[in-house]
Design a protein around this motif. Structure first.
Motif, PDB file in Angstrom:
ATOM      1  N   PHE A  79      30.612-112.039  10.264  1.00  0.00           N
ATOM      2  CA  PHE A  79      31.041-113.416   9.982  1.00  0.00           C
ATOM      3  C   PHE A  79      29.785-114.296   9.890  1.00  0.00           C
ATOM      4  N   PRO A  80      29.030-114.208   8.779  1.00  0.00           N
ATOM      5  CA  PRO A  80      27.781-114.964   8.670  1.00  0.00           C
ATOM      6  C   PRO A  80      28.025-116.449   8.430  1.00  0.00           C
ATOM      7  N   MET A  81      27.027-117.247   8.772  1.00  0.00           N
ATOM      8  CA  MET A  81      27.068-118.674   8.469  1.00  0.00           C
ATOM      9  C   MET A  81      26.637-118.903   7.025  1.00  0.00           C
ATOM     10  N   ILE A  82      27.229-119.886   6.375  1.00  0.00           N
ATOM     11  CA  ILE A  82      26.801-120.287   5.038  1.00  0.00           C
ATOM     12  C   ILE A  82      26.526-121.790   5.035  1.00  0.00           C
ATOM     13  N   ASN A  83      25.635-122.187   4.177  1.00  0.00           N
ATOM     14  CA  ASN A  83      25.225-123.581   4.047  1.00  0.00           C
ATOM     15  C   ASN A  83      26.268-124.340   3.232  1.00  0.00           C
ATOM     16  N   ILE A  84      26.856-125.403   3.817  1.00  0.00           N
ATOM     17  CA  ILE A  84      27.823-126.224   3.065  1.00  0.00           C
ATOM     18  C   ILE A  84      27.347-127.670   2.919  1.00  0.00           C
ATOM     19  N   TYR A 101      -2.936-121.188   9.579  1.00  0.00           N
ATOM     20  CA  TYR A 101      -2.693-121.210   8.135  1.00  0.00           C
ATOM     21  C   TYR A 101      -2.792-122.631   7.612  1.00  0.00           C
ATOM     22  N   ASP A 102      -3.146-122.725   6.317  1.00  0.00           N
ATOM     23  CA  ASP A 102      -3.203-124.031   5.669  1.00  0.00           C
ATOM     24  C   ASP A 102      -1.810-124.560   5.334  1.00  0.00           C
ATOM     25  N   PHE A 103      -0.885-123.629   5.091  1.00  0.00           N
ATOM     26  CA  PHE A 103       0.462-124.014   4.651  1.00  0.00           C
ATOM     27  C   PHE A 103       1.447-122.982   5.173  1.00  0.00           C
ATOM     28  N   VAL A 104       2.588-123.438   5.679  1.00  0.00           N
ATOM     29  CA  VAL A 104       3.611-122.534   6.200  1.00  0.00           C
ATOM     30  C   VAL A 104       4.930-122.816   5.492  1.00  0.00           C
ATOM     31  N   VAL A 105       5.557-121.751   4.996  1.00  0.00           N
ATOM     32  CA  VAL A 105       6.824-121.845   4.263  1.00  0.00           C
ATOM     33  C   VAL A 105       7.901-121.113   5.055  1.00  0.00           C
ATOM     34  N   GLY A 106       9.041-121.765   5.250  1.00  0.00           N
ATOM     35  CA  GLY A 106      10.126-121.171   6.012  1.00  0.00           C
ATOM     36  C   GLY A 106      11.285-120.745   5.141  1.00  0.00           C
ATOM     37  N   GLY A 107      11.471-119.436   5.051  1.00  0.00           N
ATOM     38  CA  GLY A 107      12.649-118.891   4.377  1.00  0.00           C
ATOM     39  C   GLY A 107      13.457-118.123   5.403  1.00  0.00           C
ATOM     40  N   VAL A 108      13.838-118.821   6.482  1.00  0.00           N
ATOM     41  CA  VAL A 108      14.393-118.169   7.670  1.00  0.00           C
ATOM     42  C   VAL A 108      15.920-118.145   7.689  1.00  0.00           C
ATOM     43  N   GLY A 109      16.538-118.560   6.601  1.00  0.00           N
ATOM     44  CA  GLY A 109      18.001-118.548   6.569  1.00  0.00           C
ATOM     45  C   GLY A 109      18.585-119.629   7.452  1.00  0.00           C
ATOM     46  N   LEU A 110      19.684-119.310   8.135  1.00  0.00           N
ATOM     47  CA  LEU A 110      20.409-120.311   8.915  1.00  0.00           C
ATOM     48  C   LEU A 110      20.395-120.025  10.412  1.00  0.00           C
ATOM     49  N   PRO A 170      20.741-127.896   8.243  1.00  0.00           N
ATOM     50  CA  PRO A 170      21.896-127.934   7.329  1.00  0.00           C
ATOM     51  C   PRO A 170      23.209-127.743   8.086  1.00  0.00           C
ATOM     52  N   LEU A 171      24.287-128.259   7.501  1.00  0.00           N
ATOM     53  CA  LEU A 171      25.618-128.073   8.067  1.00  0.00           C
ATOM     54  C   LEU A 171      26.148-126.723   7.601  1.00  0.00           C
ATOM     55  N   VAL A 172      26.760-125.974   8.526  1.00  0.00           N
ATOM     56  CA  VAL A 172      27.186-124.615   8.185  1.00  0.00           C
ATOM     57  C   VAL A 172      28.653-124.395   8.534  1.00  0.00           C
ATOM     58  N   THR A 173      29.208-123.335   7.972  1.00  0.00           N
ATOM     59  CA  THR A 173      30.539-122.859   8.356  1.00  0.00           C
ATOM     60  C   THR A 173      30.504-121.341   8.335  1.00  0.00           C
ATOM     61  N   ILE A 225      12.732-123.459   2.508  1.00  0.00           N
ATOM     62  CA  ILE A 225      13.306-123.098   1.212  1.00  0.00           C
ATOM     63  C   ILE A 225      14.575-122.265   1.413  1.00  0.00           C
ATOM     64  N   GLY A 226      15.325-122.062   0.328  1.00  0.00           N
ATOM     65  CA  GLY A 226      16.541-121.257   0.397  1.00  0.00           C
ATOM     66  C   GLY A 226      17.608-121.920   1.255  1.00  0.00           C
ATOM     67  N   ASP A 227      18.407-121.113   1.959  1.00  0.00           N
ATOM     68  CA  ASP A 227      19.486-121.640   2.798  1.00  0.00           C
ATOM     69  C   ASP A 227      18.979-122.598   3.864  1.00  0.00           C
ATOM     70  N   SER A 228      17.733-122.452   4.278  1.00  0.00           N
ATOM     71  CA  SER A 228      17.161-123.336   5.294  1.00  0.00           C
ATOM     72  C   SER A 228      17.077-124.772   4.805  1.00  0.00           C
ATOM     73  N   ALA A 229      17.045-124.936   3.484  1.00  0.00           N
ATOM     74  CA  ALA A 229      16.939-126.274   2.894  1.00  0.00           C
ATOM     75  C   ALA A 229      18.215-126.642   2.149  1.00  0.00           C
ATOM     76  N   SER A 230      18.480-125.924   1.063  1.00  0.00           N
ATOM     77  CA  SER A 230      19.655-126.223   0.247  1.00  0.00           C
ATOM     78  C   SER A 230      20.087-124.966  -0.470  1.00  0.00           C
ATOM     79  N   SER A 231      21.393-124.817  -0.671  1.00  0.00           N
ATOM     80  CA  SER A 231      21.912-123.628  -1.331  1.00  0.00           C
ATOM     81  C   SER A 231      22.940-124.045  -2.364  1.00  0.00           C
ATOM     82  N   LYS A 232      23.488-123.057  -3.073  1.00  0.00           N
ATOM     83  CA  LYS A 232      24.574-123.332  -4.001  1.00  0.00           C
ATOM     84  C   LYS A 232      25.887-123.174  -3.251  1.00  0.00           C
TER      85      LYS A 232
END
Length: 580
Positions: free
Chosen positions: A293-298, A177-186, A204-207, A312-319
């Motif tokens: 008990f899922p991990m969340i991005n902190i 592929y020319d470009f690969v995007v990761g939306g794989v969560g945590l 990312p740091l998780v809890t 993108i998404g949790d793999s990079a930055s979240s709210k």
């Protein structure tokens, strides 16, 4: 693939993209990348790798989410023409009920209409009836397929850099592929797969959080919870934020904080504030067919991009302490815009996509300050009582500015950034009222009225009911979620039907650009569900995508032509009638 310079890499006709992960982040990237490319007259192909079936019941289709779509996101999606189908919405939310040890108060939506949707990301927990069409993530994937994306039901096992692309490996095959995007969560394994070809990328740091689906009868949910999301600021160790989200046959329990475990969950469930919401005979610990008990991005990832790669998404930055759908939209759309309009090399992504991630990250730092103060309030009964008194007093008072209520509303819903919320919390009037209510001995009460659930977003208008009246002031846009409306021009006690509008069409746009009165009356034809779009959200959408302004002008021009034609025919018919 087009190379503009030695270091600049751009997409071009025939470019192919792999999106790894078919959750909201991957779907939003795909949808907008295809849309942006189409506007440029450029053909690109996108493969979405997603092994999980979001139309499956239980853990096989689960995507670890409380499942709330905020009101600001509902509005922005509607402006973009993405309407969440009625069957996808488990329950539309029209209020938040704040619970503390000293009592409870309801915070009504400022717009008095349903703008928040509770959804299942997959088909639903174990024990529910299989209804693939009710999955939010399936709905988004379906939009991508309609746009031309290809869904590959395989799990990616590895990534490898090539001279002019990225090799994506699965058990069955390997494709370049020319470009690969990761939306794989945590998932650590998936993130490390990207780290192997992106040396500067730091995870990312998780809890650990907690989510469970509590099974209940539909009528019990309506009578005990109504259309209100119940939020808890209780003095329970390690719990920063607790919520019970009513759906159709389940109530979702979400606990966010620091390394939540089963002991903390049990302690939360045993509080009177939670226990009193449920039927007296119900055993809560035995009513959750699905829990995890899922991990969340902190804390955000470092450098979630490289040549031909973007996470993108949790793999990079979240709210911070939000369910991630809003951040999936922000990062997915931003990465798509950067890739299509600027480039897919590291430098281009750093200059266009990275600022969006940094903005989220800075906003989260302000959010941590807000939740630090919230934690202090949670531990002090006098401070909590002052908070409750302030909210109840605002909600009981007519023409109130709702300073505390609106700030809390946006904190709970995620509709505003933490910086904006912090500024409002620092309002001298709000601080003065809060301090006064801390020391007040007055007793306020507000009964929480539960309302019957009405799935779907927006306000329901009955046949012939006026939505916009000619000659009145207006400053918002309306989008038709369901049904249709008629637009009529009133002149000399006569009416001319100018247009009839259906699902996904908008009206009232002139009120966004001028302070003059409405030029036509709009009323429902049969029952119609209408969503109001705030001027603020509309202008934010235009700022993020200037082509929206072009589409709006195009539609307005079309309507002017149609109106002129109808008026011309009307006058000609009238003249012929008088002549005869």
């Amino acid at each position: 693939m087009k190379h503009k310079s030695i270091n600049r890499i751009e997409l071009a006709d025939g470019s192919n993209i792999a999106v790894i992960g078919g959750g909201p982040a991957g779907s939003f990237f795909t949808y907008y990348a295809l849309q942006f490319a189409e506007r440029l007259g450029m053909h690109i192909s996108i493969d979405i790798y997603e092994a999980k079936d979001f139309g499956k019941i239980g853990s096989g289709g689960c995507n670890h989410c409380g499942g709330i779509v905020s009101e600001s996101l509902v509005q922005k999606l509607s402006v973009d023409g993405i309407l969440i189908p009625k069957e996808v919405i488990q329950r539309s939310i029209n209020s938040y009920t704040l619970h503390i040890e000293q009592g409870k108060a309801i915070i009504q939506t400022p717009s008095q209409e349903h703008r928040i949707a509770s959804v299942f990301r997959g088909c639903g927990p174990r024990g529910c009836t299989r209804q693939p069409g009710r999955s939010f993530d399936n709905f988004l994937l379906g939009l991508c397929e309609k746009k031309g994306a290809n869904i590959i039901r395989q799990k990616v096992s590895g990534l490898e850099r090539e001279e002019d692309g990225i090799l994506v490996k699965s058990k069955k095959e390997a494709r370049s592929y020319d470009f690969v995007v990761g939306g794989v969560g945590l998932g650590k394994k998936s993130l490390n797969m990207f780290k192997e070809i992106c040396p500067e990328f730091e995870l990312p740091l998780v809890t650990r959080a907690y989510i469970s689906e509590i099974s209940m009868k539909k009528e019990d949910i309506s009578s005990h919870f109504g259309d209100s999301m119940h939020v808890f600021l209780l003095n329970v160790p390690k719990v920063t934020f607790g919520a019970l989200i009513p759906k159709e046959n389940f109530v979702t329990l979400v606990l966010l904080g620091k390394d939540v475990n089963q002991e903390i969950v049990d302690r939360f469930l045993d509080t009177d504030e939670v226990r009193n919401l449920f039927p007296e005979s119900m055993v809560l610990k035995d009513s959750s067919p699905c829990k995890c008990f899922p991990m969340i991005n902190i804390k955000e990832a470092t450098s979630p991009y490289a040549d031909r790669i973007a996470l993108i998404g949790d793999s990079a930055s979240s709210k911070l302490y939000k369910n991630g759908i809003g951040a999936a939209y922000i990062t997915g759309r931003a990465a798509a815009k950067a890739a299509v309009f600027n480039g897919i090399d590291k430098k281009s992504l750093k200059s266009v996509y990275a600022p969006v991630c940094r903005d989220l990250d800075f906003d989260n730092r302000v959010g941590k300050l807000i939740f630090f103060v919230t934690k202090i309030i949670q531990k002090n009964p006098f401070l909590k009582k002052g908070l409750l008194r302030t909210v109840i007093k605002e909600q009981n008072k007519e023409n109130s500015k709702f300073l505390m209520s609106s700030a809390l509303w946006d904190t709970f819903t995620g509709s505003e950034g933490y910086r904006n919320i912090f500024k409002r919390f620092m309002s001298p009037s709000l601080i003065f009222n809060y301090i006064r209510n801390i020391f007040s001995t007055a007793v306020f009460s507000k009964e929480v009225h539960q309302k019957t659930s009405s799935n779907g977003i927006g306000h329901l208008y009955k046949n012939g009911e006026v939505i916009i009246e000619q000659g009145t002031l207006g400053d918002c846009l309306y989008v038709i979620q369901e049904g249709s409306v008629e637009v009529v021009l009133e002149n000399n006690n006569e009416e001319v039907k100018v247009a009839e509008l259906g699902k996904s069409e908008f009206f009232g746009e002139m009120g966004l650009f001028e302070s003059d009165v409405r030029s036509c009356t709009v009323r429902a034809l049969g029952e119609a569900k209408i969503l109001t779009i705030d001027k603020k959200n509309f202008y934010e959408s235009i700022q993020n995508d200037a082509s929206l302004a072009y589409r709006l002008l195009e539609k307005m021009s079309q309507r002017l032509r149609e109106a002129n034609l109808k008026l011309s025919n009307y006058h000609e018919d009238g003249y012929s009638y008088q002549k005869s």
